[in-house]
Each structure stands twice: as structure tokens, then as C-alpha cells.
Design a protein around this motif. Structure first.
Motif, PDB file in Angstrom:
ATOM      1  N   THR A  92      35.945  10.818 -23.593  1.00  0.00           N
ATOM      2  CA  THR A  92      37.272  10.474 -23.091  1.00  0.00           C
ATOM      3  C   THR A  92      37.120   9.891 -21.698  1.00  0.00           C
ATOM      4  N   VAL A  93      37.677   8.684 -21.494  1.00  0.00           N
ATOM      5  CA  VAL A  93      37.530   7.996 -20.211  1.00  0.00           C
ATOM      6  C   VAL A  93      38.912   7.616 -19.684  1.00  0.00           C
ATOM      7  N   TYR A  94      39.264   8.150 -18.521  1.00  0.00           N
ATOM      8  CA  TYR A  94      40.476   7.736 -17.816  1.00  0.00           C
ATOM      9  C   TYR A  94      40.079   6.636 -16.839  1.00  0.00           C
ATOM     10  N   GLU A  95      40.678   5.447 -16.975  1.00  0.00           N
ATOM     11  CA  GLU A  95      40.251   4.301 -16.169  1.00  0.00           C
ATOM     12  C   GLU A  95      41.432   3.516 -15.638  1.00  0.00           C
ATOM     13  N   ASP A  96      41.155   2.814 -14.535  1.00  0.00           N
ATOM     14  CA  ASP A  96      42.114   1.907 -13.897  1.00  0.00           C
ATOM     15  C   ASP A  96      41.377   0.589 -13.671  1.00  0.00           C
ATOM     16  N   PHE A  97      41.926  -0.510 -14.149  1.00  0.00           N
ATOM     17  CA  PHE A  97      41.213  -1.786 -14.059  1.00  0.00           C
ATOM     18  C   PHE A  97      41.086  -2.308 -12.626  1.00  0.00           C
ATOM     19  N   ARG A  98      41.798  -1.723 -11.664  1.00  0.00           N
ATOM     20  CA  ARG A  98      41.623  -2.087 -10.255  1.00  0.00           C
ATOM     21  C   ARG A  98      40.659  -1.144  -9.537  1.00  0.00           C
ATOM     22  N   CYS A  99      40.165  -0.145 -10.219  1.00  0.00           N
ATOM     23  CA  CYS A  99      39.362   0.915  -9.592  1.00  0.00           C
ATOM     24  C   CYS A  99      37.892   0.502  -9.485  1.00  0.00           C
ATOM     25  N   PRO A 100      37.339   0.372  -8.272  1.00  0.00           N
ATOM     26  CA  PRO A 100      35.935  -0.023  -8.114  1.00  0.00           C
ATOM     27  C   PRO A 100      34.961   0.963  -8.748  1.00  0.00           C
ATOM     28  N   ALA A 101      35.243   2.260  -8.632  1.00  0.00           N
ATOM     29  CA  ALA A 101      34.346   3.257  -9.219  1.00  0.00           C
ATOM     30  C   ALA A 101      34.341   3.146 -10.742  1.00  0.00           C
ATOM     31  N   CYS A 102      35.474   2.764 -11.321  1.00  0.00           N
ATOM     32  CA  CYS A 102      35.535   2.554 -12.776  1.00  0.00           C
ATOM     33  C   CYS A 102      34.665   1.370 -13.171  1.00  0.00           C
ATOM     34  N   ALA A 103      34.727   0.304 -12.370  1.00  0.00           N
ATOM     35  CA  ALA A 103      33.891  -0.862 -12.647  1.00  0.00           C
ATOM     36  C   ALA A 103      32.406  -0.503 -12.529  1.00  0.00           C
ATOM     37  N   GLN A 104      32.058   0.349 -11.564  1.00  0.00           N
ATOM     38  CA  GLN A 104      30.671   0.787 -11.417  1.00  0.00           C
ATOM     39  C   GLN A 104      30.234   1.605 -12.625  1.00  0.00           C
ATOM     40  N   PHE A 105      31.123   2.470 -13.100  1.00  0.00           N
ATOM     41  CA  PHE A 105      30.794   3.259 -14.283  1.00  0.00           C
ATOM     42  C   PHE A 105      30.553   2.351 -15.485  1.00  0.00           C
ATOM     43  N   GLU A 106      31.437   1.376 -15.674  1.00  0.00           N
ATOM     44  CA  GLU A 106      31.291   0.472 -16.813  1.00  0.00           C
ATOM     45  C   GLU A 106      30.015  -0.372 -16.694  1.00  0.00           C
ATOM     46  N   ALA A 107      29.712  -0.804 -15.472  1.00  0.00           N
ATOM     47  CA  ALA A 107      28.498  -1.599 -15.271  1.00  0.00           C
ATOM     48  C   ALA A 107      27.249  -0.782 -15.601  1.00  0.00           C
ATOM     49  N   GLY A 108      27.290   0.513 -15.270  1.00  0.00           N
ATOM     50  CA  GLY A 108      26.120   1.358 -15.482  1.00  0.00           C
ATOM     51  C   GLY A 108      26.013   1.925 -16.888  1.00  0.00           C
ATOM     52  N   PHE A 109      27.154   2.191 -17.532  1.00  0.00           N
ATOM     53  CA  PHE A 109      27.130   2.931 -18.789  1.00  0.00           C
ATOM     54  C   PHE A 109      27.802   2.207 -19.961  1.00  0.00           C
ATOM     55  N   GLY A 110      28.485   1.099 -19.689  1.00  0.00           N
ATOM     56  CA  GLY A 110      29.227   0.434 -20.747  1.00  0.00           C
ATOM     57  C   GLY A 110      28.363   0.007 -21.922  1.00  0.00           C
ATOM     58  N   LYS A 111      27.217  -0.570 -21.634  1.00  0.00           N
ATOM     59  CA  LYS A 111      26.325  -1.030 -22.703  1.00  0.00           C
ATOM     60  C   LYS A 111      25.862   0.146 -23.552  1.00  0.00           C
ATOM     61  N   THR A 112      25.499   1.248 -22.911  1.00  0.00           N
ATOM     62  CA  THR A 112      25.031   2.430 -23.638  1.00  0.00           C
ATOM     63  C   THR A 112      26.148   3.013 -24.498  1.00  0.00           C
ATOM     64  N   ILE A 113      27.351   3.059 -23.939  1.00  0.00           N
ATOM     65  CA  ILE A 113      28.498   3.565 -24.707  1.00  0.00           C
ATOM     66  C   ILE A 113      28.707   2.712 -25.957  1.00  0.00           C
ATOM     67  N   ASN A 114      28.702   1.398 -25.782  1.00  0.00           N
ATOM     68  CA  ASN A 114      28.925   0.509 -26.926  1.00  0.00           C
ATOM     69  C   ASN A 114      27.831   0.669 -27.987  1.00  0.00           C
ATOM     70  N   GLU A 115      26.584   0.858 -27.548  1.00  0.00           N
ATOM     71  CA  GLU A 115      25.492   1.043 -28.500  1.00  0.00           C
ATOM     72  C   GLU A 115      25.661   2.342 -29.286  1.00  0.00           C
ATOM     73  N   LEU A 116      26.027   3.406 -28.596  1.00  0.00           N
ATOM     74  CA  LEU A 116      26.216   4.699 -29.270  1.00  0.00           C
ATOM     75  C   LEU A 116      27.411   4.660 -30.219  1.00  0.00           C
ATOM     76  N   VAL A 117      28.459   3.952 -29.822  1.00  0.00           N
ATOM     77  CA  VAL A 117      29.620   3.790 -30.699  1.00  0.00           C
ATOM     78  C   VAL A 117      29.225   3.011 -31.952  1.00  0.00           C
ATOM     79  N   ASP A 118      28.511   1.911 -31.767  1.00  0.00           N
ATOM     80  CA  ASP A 118      28.095   1.081 -32.901  1.00  0.00           C
ATOM     81  C   ASP A 118      27.173   1.851 -33.849  1.00  0.00           C
ATOM     82  N   ALA A 119      26.405   2.786 -33.299  1.00  0.00           N
ATOM     83  CA  ALA A 119      25.481   3.581 -34.113  1.00  0.00           C
ATOM     84  C   ALA A 119      26.186   4.748 -34.808  1.00  0.00           C
ATOM     85  N   GLY A 120      27.487   4.930 -34.553  1.00  0.00           N
ATOM     86  CA  GLY A 120      28.228   6.018 -35.178  1.00  0.00           C
ATOM     87  C   GLY A 120      27.997   7.369 -34.550  1.00  0.00           C
ATOM     88  N   LYS A 121      27.335   7.399 -33.383  1.00  0.00           N
ATOM     89  CA  LYS A 121      27.034   8.662 -32.716  1.00  0.00           C
ATOM     90  C   LYS A 121      28.134   9.106 -31.743  1.00  0.00           C
TER      91      LYS A 121
END
Length: 257
Positions: A92-121
Motif C-alpha cells: 500500500t503506497v500513499y503518494e502525492d505527485f508533487r512530493c519529492p520524497a515520493c518521486a525518490q521512492f519511485e525512482a529507487g523502487f518503482g522498477k522493482t515494484i513493477n517487476e514483482l507485480v508482473d511476476a504475480g508476487k
């Protein structure tokens, strides 16, 4: 009184003239009262209309009707889900598209999240808020969240979500308040930009939904973005030491427990 009496005639004329003056004075007063009543009535109507219109135009009106994006789930349908409903772990991710820390989280973990989602995990559940609008003023958080909900309707939430964070302006720059900018970004995603998406963005179709999501965030006990919960437990924040690799292990361990 004799009609040939000059003094009597003058007295009669004077009385008649005085009575005419009194009548004219009464007529003027009556017209003034009528005009004043009309002005007061018009001002009252204008004030009432102003209050009604002001209520309708209030950007922060939390009472406006709520329309729900396609596929929204959860309590009060405030969550945008990504991934299989039966995935063994839920993020569960609470995010704000103007939030710099949210952008940092997405930059660091977004690819991994998408891979795990695609893998059904993993199933990701996004809760969109407008915290920065409240902190710095403006409407970019809300407008961007509404546009993301419009992208959800088109089945393009994830690529548009990721693009918004990659295109994020400085925190104090309310560039996402410009709906033209939000539509321009949508043009970079195949199949998203069109009359349906543009109308959804322009009319703020999901503004009420964004407001409701933000209210729920305020009542949740969380007070910063991003708030990241894995199966309900906070895993990201100051001092967490989380890395994409350790995050992947957490998700995989949650799926086997």
C-alpha cells in the motif's frame, strides 16, 4: 366666501398649492421607498447567488459528489490496484505527485515494484493524496491525481503514474496545476491522449474522489508521504535502510510465510 374677494382667492390658491407640494413630497418618498426596497431585494439575491456559486467553485470542497475511477477498490473505493487480486503480498503506497520524497521512492523502487507485480508476487495499491497542495498552496497535487485516475479509466494508470513522477517539477512549483501540461504528458503514452481523457482532466471528474482519498489519509494516522506499507506494516522511511534488493526479499518472504 365671495368669488369676487381677491384675498379669499389667493388664500384658496395658496392652500391648493401647499396641498400639491405635500402630495408631491409624499409621492417622492413613496418612490424612494419602492426603489430602496428593490435595491435591497436585488442585493439579497446577488448575495445568495454569490454564496451558492462560491460553494460550487471552492477547489477544496470536500462535499462535492464523488465519481469513482474504473476498478477502484477497498473501503469507500479509494484505492487503485495494480496486479493480481490473489497475489501473496500487498503493498500500500500513499503518494502525492508533487512530493519529492515520493518521486525518490519511485525512482529507487518503482522498477522493482513493477517487476514483482508482473511476476504475480505482489499487488500494489495506490492511495493518492494532495498533501503538498495544503503545504504550499495550489492545485497541482489534486489535478495530477485526477489525471492519474483518468488514466486508470483508460487502462494506463501505471505508465502515466510513472511518467508524472519522472516529470515532477520542484516542490514549490505548481506546474501540475496546468491541465494542459498534464494532457501534454499523456500524449507521450500510446493510446492515452484523446477526447475522453482530455474531457476527464478538464472537468476534474475525479476531484471529489481525490478529496475523499486525502481525507481518509488524514484520518489514517499517517502524516507524511510516501507512506509505504507491506501487508499493513510500514517498511519505508527515515532510517529504514530499505534497498531494492532488501525490498524484494521482504516481498518474497511475505509470499512464503
Amino acid at each position: 366666501m365671495s368669488e369676487n374677494n381677491p384675498e379669499g382667492k389667493r388664500a384658496a390658491r395658496d392652500r391648493l398649492q401647499a396641498e400639491r407640494e405635500r402630495q408631491r413630497s409624499r409621492d417622492r418618498q413613496r418612490r424612494m421607498l419602492i426603489a430602496l426596497a428593490a435595491v435591497v431585494g436585488v442585493l439579497a439575491v446577488v448575495a445568495l447567488i454569490g454564496m451558492m456559486v462560491g460553494g460550487l467553485d471552492d477547489d477544496g470542497d470536500d462535499d462535492e459528489p464523488v465519481s469513482y475511477p474504473r476498478g477502484a477498490v477497498g473501503e469507500d473505493r479509494l484505492t487503485l490496484p495494480v496486479g493480481q487480486a490473489d497475489a501473496p503480498a500487498v503493498l500500500t503506497v500513499y503518494e502525492d505527485f508533487r512530493c519529492p520524497a515520493c518521486a525518490q521512492f519511485e525512482a529507487g523502487f518503482g522498477k522493482t515494484i513493477n517487476e514483482l507485480v508482473d511476476a504475480g508476487k505482489l499487488r500494489a495499491e495506490y492511495r493518492l493524496v494532495r498533501l503538498i497542495d495544503g503545504n504550499f498552496g495550489g492545485s497541482g497535487s489534486r489535478n495530477a491525481a485526477n489525471a492519474a485516475a483518468c488514466a486508470q479509466d483508460a487502462g494506463e494508470f501505471v505508465p502515466y503514474h510513472d511518467l508524472l513522477f519522472r516529470s515532477q517539477p520542484p516542490e514549490t512549483d505548481d506546474a501540475f496545476a496546468d491541465k494542459g501540461r498534464l494532457k501534454e504528458l499523456a500524449g507521450k503514452i500510446d493510446g492515452l491522449r484523446g477526447k475522453t481523457f482530455d474531457a476527464c482532466v478538464d472537468e476534474g471528474r475525479y476531484d471529489g474522489w481525490v478529496n475523499a482519498s486525502d481525507d481518509a489519509f488524514a484520518e489514517s494516522g499517517h502524516n507524511s508521504t510516501p507512506t509505504v506499507l507491506l501487508d499493513g506494516e510500514s517498511i519505508y522511511g527515515q532510517g529504514s535502510g530499505l534497498t531494492p534488493e532488501s525490498f524484494r526479499r521482504l516481498v518474497e518472504d511475505a509470499g512464503t510465510s
